[in-house]
Design an enzyme around this catalytic site. Sequence first.
Site, PDB file in Angstrom:
ATOM      1  N   CYS A  34       0.841  -1.196   0.000  1.00 34.91           N
ATOM      2  CA  CYS A  34       0.000   0.000   0.000  1.00 34.91           C
ATOM      3  C   CYS A  34       0.871   1.239   0.000  1.00 34.91           C
ATOM      4  CB  CYS A  34      -0.934  -0.002   1.205  1.00 34.91           C
ATOM      5  SG  CYS A  34      -0.058   0.089   2.784  1.00 34.91           S
ATOM      6  N   CYS A  37       3.589   1.741   2.563  1.00 34.04           N
ATOM      7  CA  CYS A  37       4.834   1.018   2.268  1.00 34.04           C
ATOM      8  C   CYS A  37       5.760   1.889   1.421  1.00 34.04           C
ATOM      9  CB  CYS A  37       4.547  -0.282   1.518  1.00 34.04           C
ATOM     10  SG  CYS A  37       3.534  -1.462   2.419  1.00 34.04           S
ATOM     11  N   ASP A 435       6.745  28.847 -31.998  1.00 33.21           N
ATOM     12  CA  ASP A 435       7.784  29.352 -32.882  1.00 33.21           C
ATOM     13  C   ASP A 435       7.257  29.209 -34.311  1.00 33.21           C
ATOM     14  OD1 ASP A 435      10.403  30.050 -33.886  1.00 33.21           O
ATOM     15  OD2 ASP A 435      10.654  27.924 -34.337  1.00 33.21           O
ATOM     16  N   ASP A 636      11.477  24.254 -31.939  1.00 34.76           N
ATOM     17  CA  ASP A 636      12.317  23.182 -32.468  1.00 34.76           C
ATOM     18  C   ASP A 636      13.778  23.550 -32.571  1.00 34.76           C
ATOM     19  OD1 ASP A 636      12.055  25.022 -34.603  1.00 34.76           O
ATOM     20  OD2 ASP A 636      12.515  23.424 -36.033  1.00 34.76           O
ATOM     21  N   ASP A 640      15.013  28.443 -29.401  1.00 32.85           N
ATOM     22  CA  ASP A 640      13.767  28.263 -28.654  1.00 32.85           C
ATOM     23  C   ASP A 640      14.005  27.680 -27.263  1.00 32.85           C
ATOM     24  OD1 ASP A 640      12.169  29.085 -30.855  1.00 32.85           O
ATOM     25  OD2 ASP A 640      12.376  27.099 -31.741  1.00 32.85           O
TER      26      ASP A 640
END
Length: 744
Positions: A34, A37, A435, A636, A640
Amino acid sequence: MNSNSNAVSATISLDARPPGPIGQISLLIDGMSCASCVSRVEKALAKVDGVVSAQVNLATETATVGIAGMAATTEALLAAVAKAGYAARVPVANAHAAQRPTEPSWPLVAAALLSLPLMLPMFAALFGEHWMLAGALQFALATPVQFVLGARFYQGAWKALRAGAGNMDLLVALGTSAAYGLSVYEWLNQGGGHMPHLYFEACAVVITLVLLGKWLETRAKRQTTDAMRSLGALQPQTARVRRDGAQCSVPIADVRAGDVVLVRPGERMPVDGLVLEGASHVDESLITGESLAVTRQAGERVTAGSVNGEGLLAVTTTAVGAESTLARIVRMVESAQAEKAPIQRLVDQLSAVFVPVVVGIALLTWLGWGLMAGEWQQGLLNAVAVLVIACPCALGLATPTAIMVGTGVAARHGILIKDAQALELAHAITVVAFDKTGTLTAGQPTLVAADAVNADRTALLAACAAIQAGSEHPLARAVLQAVAAQRVIASPSRDVRAVPGRGMAAIVNERALHLGSSRYMQELNVDCTAWAEQARRYQAAGRSVSWLADMTEQPCLLGLLAFGDTVKPDARDAIASLHALGIATVLVSGDNRGSATAVAEAVGIQRVEAEVLPQDKAAIVARLRREGAVVAMVGDGINDAPALAAADVGIAMSTGTDVAMQAAGITLMRGRPALVADAIAISRRTVAKIRQGLFWAFAYNVVGIPLAAFGLLNPVVAGAMMALSSVSVVGNALLLRRWKGSVR
């Protein structure tokens, strides 16, 4: 700007964590039942010298430990876990498809067969029949269930108590032992031949139901890793290699970079590489999510795990095994699954006190019934029901199971989520900043005009080519392609340098030439007035404009170049999808305002921030966040990266640079803007499942515990509800597998 490598090849650096002094060790943890634990194992690991972080995932039963010291050896970590009452082991390297043993079914079957006779009198009572098994027979049936088949609960409870904590095993052991002990006491002390009411069926059936719940839970949790198993199983175990003029089949571990691998039609690529000979169509759908096969011929990249179509290919190996794109994708998704979402930390804090609180409520229930109503026996049964219905495991499973399924499904659709925080934050995005070049446009500009002040177009192109000869910038490639097509010979150059966000400079034929943007020309005090109207016409048509100036003696304009780029086919639909989700869009570009505005109008974006330097992109993102927006930045290129890092969620196109992907929390395996809306959609669906799971987990306990305390639930029903809670939470998360993205 865009590096313009293809989608698959760009993903080779998806493993994208900044280098640093902190190492990482992964462990498999056995014996957790659980959420409490989880907390105990994390605390035990955190106490080891040299450990700086420890995260334990209940759904995967794994621990990810960040270390920064020699003391934090694997042996020290294993010892710490053992001291906390659990078993740990090191996972087998590259065993993505390997699984833990399935929860064995024989204990469940045996418990059910032994418990069924104890349940028959209860069923008979529904039809007016009053059967009662002899006390000795009930004892004989219940005892092996309690102490043999239920031994796991005693073992788990004892380990928890030794570590000074509590867990689900402790609740089950306490509850069933109380019912069993009361039954034994009543049976041994019966008098006058009257059979007292015994509760052997309660303890036996509760253990059976809990075993059923754990068995179902284990089966369900296995399904949450289906996506990872399917990815891990994609790479073949052998490869056909050409060596010394002959072909031989060798284990994949023996293939080295530079080896030529032969891939027949219908076979999977065993390695990442470049096509040396042949041409074919390649199905990369299980890696990129792209449903259509792509053409691959000499000089183009192929990826391990993709399926060769109709042609025989000879592939020069560039990466294999752990360094392949496929292996890096698997590691990236596994890393996201191992991390905790922010909401899970609050759940862990609640789980740490859950068991002691439940034990306290059970004790108060027994005392309350005994002291106030004189019903000590009934009070004990109600206390048993309280202990049995309490379910901390459902709390611990709600978040990690949803994250595992969500990230796995996203990966199958070409959306790689690097961390759980990005997954959780993405659902709340209100603004997406894009962008332009390489993100909304194809990123493959062509030179459409070259206007020289002295009308010598050839000399203008030769000078521009000289400055850009070693550049990978998309505009530079456009110039070099035009020069090659027109057979113009580039002038010799030296001292070539890039001016970030502005352009380039070099010494060409002993002249100091500068090539770049309008902003750059203004900073150099170059008078472009005579050509300003021509530049405006190009920009109004969506062209990007670069200027060439001679700064040898005094600023002197030599000419201008105009570049055209095409908008990606699905860009307009992508923006429309975001607007339909109630998300605003912004175009943030370093390009001139005319070109940026033209692209924005073409795709449906109304707000444009143009002529922005790389550092200013991050400032714009920060300003949007200060205005109260939850911002995603989509880009990309290297320029950026600051904005991707500054955004709440950075989303990188895998068609771009490695730096952009390292700065982003989400990477789109295909350069398709429509995947942005899909990434947000899967985040929303995953967060909804997390909230639903937590709601049901809390509801079971908030409603069930008071009902049990007031005697409205008997232990058998409480045990059934307890087992159902965990299974329903995991089952609800598995419904995420039905999600279908909009991009095919």
